[in-house]
Design a protein around this motif. Structure first.
Motif, PDB file in Angstrom:
ATOM      1  N   ASP A 154       0.706  -1.223   0.157  1.00  0.00           N
ATOM      2  CA  ASP A 154      -0.400   0.007  -0.074  1.00  0.00           C
ATOM      3  C   ASP A 154       0.982   1.464   0.106  1.00  0.00           C
ATOM      4  O   ASP A 154       0.267   1.933  -0.723  1.00  0.00           O
ATOM      5  N   ARG A 199      -5.035   7.005  -6.515  1.00  0.00           N
ATOM      6  CA  ARG A 199      -5.806   5.991  -7.408  1.00  0.00           C
ATOM      7  C   ARG A 199      -7.037   7.188  -8.948  1.00  0.00           C
ATOM      8  O   ARG A 199      -7.175   6.236  -9.194  1.00  0.00           O
ATOM      9  N   ASP A 224      -2.408  -0.861  -5.911  1.00  0.00           N
ATOM     10  CA  ASP A 224      -1.687  -2.079  -5.871  1.00  0.00           C
ATOM     11  C   ASP A 224      -2.560  -3.165  -5.777  1.00  0.00           C
ATOM     12  O   ASP A 224      -4.204  -2.954  -5.411  1.00  0.00           O
ATOM     13  N   SER A 264      -4.772  -6.141  -5.184  1.00  0.00           N
ATOM     14  CA  SER A 264      -5.159  -6.979  -3.825  1.00  0.00           C
ATOM     15  C   SER A 264      -5.861  -8.055  -3.641  1.00  0.00           C
ATOM     16  O   SER A 264      -6.275  -8.860  -3.629  1.00  0.00           O
TER      17      SER A 264
HETATM   18 MG   LIG Z   1      -4.216  -1.089  -1.502  1.00  0.00          MG
END
Ligand SMILES: [Mg+2]
Length: 324
Positions: free
Chosen positions: A64, A137, A193, A195
């Motif tokens: 993160d 993001r 990322d 996940s």
């Molecule tokens: Mg993340």
């Protein structure tokens, strides 16, 4: 037991051993903070060694920080376990935690240990990024390229019974892409990322940015071990598209910045590929051979992709999954 952890590091005025840590924030930078918990039976099971558990709990937090373009500084660790847990199991968890922390240069500056119904490890990680350079993001724009680090789907296939060691390792010992995140901070327009799964996390990025994403299935980088294993699955691409826990980075980069992004990735020896693009609109479209591909819903921890069975085969025929 704390002695096996890296307790000192940049900005650590007072580490483990007092009521709280004293930490000096780096001048000219903003702090980046995140927390994640792994719980036995939800995020890991008996296939994980204690050291794997410690490693992964730290790695998912570092991932993160990587997605924000941050460098890691400090971690706080809360460990809970049932009363009957053998001391060597706890020592194993701490050993894996220490190894991942040292590898990626984060100091453990505080912690707490308590009884709990299952083994769990909650880690708060703090990093720093120069003011104005953090990746978020929400910065992707229509026309940007979609880039991805590494390969996808290994971690999900690593959950299957008899998984090749290379795949199992990617599930249990993920590599946070910290160097790439930092190298592309201030260059990429957005990042996340992976996940929960490539398509799902790409959806989060597209939604936060107010754009749509087009993912070209043939461009998704797959490892040799993935290709070997996935040939025997009903839907060979589903682990890469929806498997989750790859902890790779997805990035939005303006087309003119692609050469600089590629050069930055080479400098930190991290594979980086163009996977698609962002457009006006909303949602994620996955295309294979120019045609839309239906994607199964997202990821559930500890649930491996379905092995080929009669129903899976029927589904695959209907969906005409592309061969690898
Ligand atoms: Mg993340």
């Amino acid at each position: 037991m704390a002695r096996i952890l890296p307790l000192r590091g940049e900005g650590v005025v007072l580490s483990v051993g007092d009521d709280a840590a004293l930490l000096r924030p780096p001048a000219g930078e903003v702090l980046v903070a995140t927390v994640d918990e792994v719980v036995e039976g939800v995020h890991f099971d008996a296939r994980f060694t204690p050291a794997d558990i410690g490693w992964k709990a730290m790695a998912v937090n570092l991932s993160d920080l990587a997605a924000m373009g941050a460098r890691p500084l400090w971690a706080l660790v809360a460990l809970a376990f049932p009363g009957e847990t053998p001391a060597r199991r706890i020592l194993g968890v701490m050993t894996g935690l220490a190894a991942c922390s040292r590898r990626h240069g984060i100091a453990v500056v505080g912690g707490n240990v308590s009884r709990g119904p299952a083994l769990s490890l909650a880690i708060t990680a703090v990093g720093a990024v120069p003011e104005g350079r953090a990746l978020t993001r929400s910065g992707a724009r229509a026309g940007d390229l979609l880039l991805g680090s590494g390969v996808f789907g290994d971690a999900a296939l690593g959950m299957l019974r008899g998984a090749a060691p290379a795949l199992a390792r990617r599930q249990r010992r993920p590599t946070p892409r910290l160097l790439l995140g930092r190298a592309l901070a201030g260059l990429a327009r957005a990042a996340i990322d992976v996940s929960d799964g490539l398509v799902q996390d790409l959806g989060h990025m597209a939604a936060a940015s107010g754009v749509s994403a087009v993912l070209e299935a043939e461009r998704i980088p797959l490892s040799p071990a993935y290709r070997r294993r996935a040939r025997r699955l009903a839907d060979p691409l589903s682990a890469a598209l929806s498997g989750g826990e790859d902890y790779e980075l997805l990035l939005a980069v303006a087309p003119g910045d692609l050469p600089a992004a590629r050069a930055a990735a080479r400098r930190v020896r991290t594979p980086l590929a163009v996977l698609g693009r962002f457009e006006e609109g909303s949602g994620v479209r996955v295309v294979a051979g120019g045609r839309p591909l239906e994607v199964p819903p997202g990821h559930d921890h500890l649930r491996a992709p379905a092995p080929p069975g009669p129903s899976a085969r029927r589904r695959a025929t209907r969906r005409a999954a592309p061969p690898l």
